[in-house]
Design an enzyme around this catalytic site. Structure first.
Site, PDB file in Angstrom:
ATOM      1  N   THR A  39      14.080  58.639  47.282  1.00  0.00           N
ATOM      2  CA  THR A  39      14.044  57.727  48.433  1.00  0.00           C
ATOM      3  C   THR A  39      13.405  58.360  49.648  1.00  0.00           C
ATOM      4  O   THR A  39      12.826  57.659  50.489  1.00  0.00           O
ATOM      5  CB  THR A  39      15.482  57.253  48.747  1.00  0.00           C
ATOM      6  N   TYR A  52      13.597  48.603  47.988  1.00  0.00           N
ATOM      7  CA  TYR A  52      12.460  49.493  48.228  1.00  0.00           C
ATOM      8  C   TYR A  52      12.117  50.169  46.904  1.00  0.00           C
ATOM      9  O   TYR A  52      12.869  50.086  45.936  1.00  0.00           O
ATOM     10  CB  TYR A  52      12.795  50.555  49.289  1.00  0.00           C
ATOM     11  N   SER A  85      14.978  59.630  41.082  1.00  0.00           N
ATOM     12  CA  SER A  85      15.691  60.685  40.341  1.00  0.00           C
ATOM     13  C   SER A  85      16.556  60.143  39.216  1.00  0.00           C
ATOM     14  O   SER A  85      17.036  60.904  38.380  1.00  0.00           O
ATOM     15  CB  SER A  85      16.497  61.565  41.290  1.00  0.00           C
ATOM     16  N   THR A 118      18.406  61.225  45.501  1.00  0.00           N
ATOM     17  CA  THR A 118      19.806  61.639  45.655  1.00  0.00           C
ATOM     18  C   THR A 118      20.661  61.333  44.422  1.00  0.00           C
ATOM     19  O   THR A 118      21.706  61.943  44.230  1.00  0.00           O
ATOM     20  CB  THR A 118      20.436  60.936  46.876  1.00  0.00           C
ATOM     21  N   ASP A 119      20.217  60.389  43.582  1.00  0.00           N
ATOM     22  CA  ASP A 119      21.081  59.942  42.481  1.00  0.00           C
ATOM     23  C   ASP A 119      21.466  61.080  41.532  1.00  0.00           C
ATOM     24  O   ASP A 119      22.603  61.136  41.049  1.00  0.00           O
ATOM     25  CB  ASP A 119      20.381  58.836  41.669  1.00  0.00           C
ATOM     26  N   LYS A 191      27.336  63.541  44.691  1.00  0.00           N
ATOM     27  CA  LYS A 191      27.047  62.347  45.488  1.00  0.00           C
ATOM     28  C   LYS A 191      28.300  61.476  45.493  1.00  0.00           C
ATOM     29  O   LYS A 191      28.796  61.086  44.428  1.00  0.00           O
ATOM     30  CB  LYS A 191      25.848  61.584  44.900  1.00  0.00           C
ATOM     31  N   GLU A 312      48.067  67.935  29.171  1.00  0.00           N
ATOM     32  CA  GLU A 312      48.693  66.932  28.298  1.00  0.00           C
ATOM     33  C   GLU A 312      48.043  66.903  26.913  1.00  0.00           C
ATOM     34  O   GLU A 312      48.556  66.289  25.993  1.00  0.00           O
ATOM     35  CB  GLU A 312      48.591  65.547  28.940  1.00  0.00           C
TER      36      GLU A 312
HETATM   37  N1  ASP Z   1      17.412  56.056  43.396  1.00  0.00           N
HETATM   38  C1  ASP Z   1      16.966  57.002  44.383  1.00  0.00           C
HETATM   39  C2  ASP Z   1      16.683  58.318  43.680  1.00  0.00           C
HETATM   40  O1  ASP Z   1      17.594  58.995  43.320  1.00  0.00           O
HETATM   41  C3  ASP Z   1      17.990  57.157  45.440  1.00  0.00           C
HETATM   42  C4  ASP Z   1      17.693  58.195  46.502  1.00  0.00           C
HETATM   43  O2  ASP Z   1      16.821  59.021  46.437  1.00  0.00           O
HETATM   44  O3  ASP Z   1      18.468  58.203  47.482  1.00  0.00           O
HETATM   45  O4  ASP Z   1      15.534  58.629  43.495  1.00  0.00           O
END
Ligand code: ASP
Length: 355
Positions: A39, A52, A85, A118-119, A191, A312
């Site tokens: 992103t 996006y 990602s 970020t994913d 995350k 457990e």
């Molecule tokens: N879907 C995006 C990615 O991981 C989300 C991001 O970058 O925040 O590429």
């Protein structure tokens, strides 16, 4: 008062006297940006649009968007790949890790920033932490808002990441994630929010440091957060074993487990309920998988906390491994790497307890 008048005097002196020809230019670290997409490189059709496309802009655009980077570092970069990602896979991890290893050995590089979606940043950064020797910092960063958004967070994150990569303070930290004014060890970070700019949390330990507008602070010298040497040297590795994550729930049957075994999984990470528990039916499936030589790691679907042996579930009797601190996404990475070498279950358990 005294300080103020001295400051004024110094400023006045500097203003009057031109810098002597022999005066050295201020030291600037050489920071290399390895861009992979996400992103931070995403673009909307218009700023009011919720949707996006990630991985649209190239590394030159990312650098050009933050001209202040040149005040703190000599910045160069390369587009290693340009993908969202969620499309990261074993081949992409190996390509990136090998490139980072080469950059680590280059005299022209002081520190490295990896821009990434970020994913799966929690996975890629951990993979790099386990495979790349990091005498120089490797700093992952990204953004929750696309580059075209109102209040895009990418430029501030990139500025802070370049500052951290160029700082000698963070040398002991190994691979880190810099996001939303915090420095997280790649070992501890996950995350934890789908959309907010404060999307990353080191759930069991907290961040290893903070950054305030390019000024990093490291807590306790990053004690314990970095690895002394890679768990698995990456040179010569061209593929990774298949490891699946299965998510437990009330009433779970064994069919997904049986399917994973049939589909050729060499390892299964169970995102169990609570302290890594599953239904009796799923437990029977896991026992059979283990008996067939598939390595079963019990982890948890719970966001925080450890999954320790023999709580457990009788891991000794059932021949399971407990994921200790690692949640499923990172447990899967560690198991893939552990399976590259011939190891007993006790050795794999030791890997989980150590790394
Ligand atoms: N879907 C995006 C990615 O991981 C989300 C991001 O970058 O925040 O590429």
């Amino acid at each position: 008062m005294i300080r103020l008048s001295r400051g004024i005097l110094l400023a006045a002196t500097c203003a009057l006297a031109p810098a002597p020809a022999w005066a050295a230019a201020p030291f600037k670290p050489d920071v290399f940006i390895a861009a992979t997409g996400g992103t931070i490189a995403g673009a909307q059709a218009n700023v009011e649009q919720h949707g996006y496309t990630a991985g649209e802009l190239g590394v030159a655009s990312l650098i050009a968007a933050v001209p202040q980077l040149t005040d703190i570092a000599n910045v160069t970069g390369e587009q290693v790949m340009n993908i969202p990602s969620q499309d990261m896979d074993d081949a992409a991890w190996l390509t990136l890790a090998k490139r980072l290893e080469t950059l680590e050995r280059s005299d022209a590089v002081t520190g490295i920033v990896v821009t990434h979606g970020t994913d799966t940043m929690e996975e890629t950064s951990f993979f790099v932490a386990l495979t790349v020797d990091t005498p120089k910092p490797i700093v992952f960063t990204g953004a929750m808002r696309p580059a075209t958004a109102i209040g895009a967070d990418g430029p501030a994150n990139l500025y802070d990441a370049v500052a951290v990569a160029g700082s000698t303070l963070t040398r002991a930290c190994g691979t880190v994630v810099v996001f939303n004014d915090q420095i997280h060890s790649a070992r501890y970070v996950y995350k934890t929010d789908t959309t907010r700019p404060d999307a990353f949390t080191s759930v069991d330990r907290g961040p290893v440091g903070a950054v305030d507008t390019g000024h990093p602070v490291v807590f306790d010298g990053c004690a314990g957060s970095a690895f002394r040497q890679p768990m698995v040297p990456i040179a010569g590795i061209s593929a990774l074993p298949k490891v699946d994550i299965l998510y437990a729930y009330a009433g779970m049957g064994r069919d997904l487990i049986d399917h994973a075994v049939l589909a050729g999984a060499k390892g299964i990470v169970m995102a169990g309920v609570g302290d890594g528990n599953v239904t009796e039916a799923a437990l029977a499936g896991l026992r059979d998988a283990s008996a067939k030589g598939v390595v079963v790691v019990r982890s948890t679907r719970v966001v925080a906390g450890f999954t320790m042996r023999n709580a457990e579930v009788d891991d000794d009797k059932d021949r399971f491994v407990a994921s200790a601190e690692l949640k499923p996404s990172k447990a899967r990475i560690l198991l893939k790497l552990a399976l590259l070498k011939p190891s007993s279950l006790a050795e794999i358990q030791a890997d989980f307890d150590t790394w």
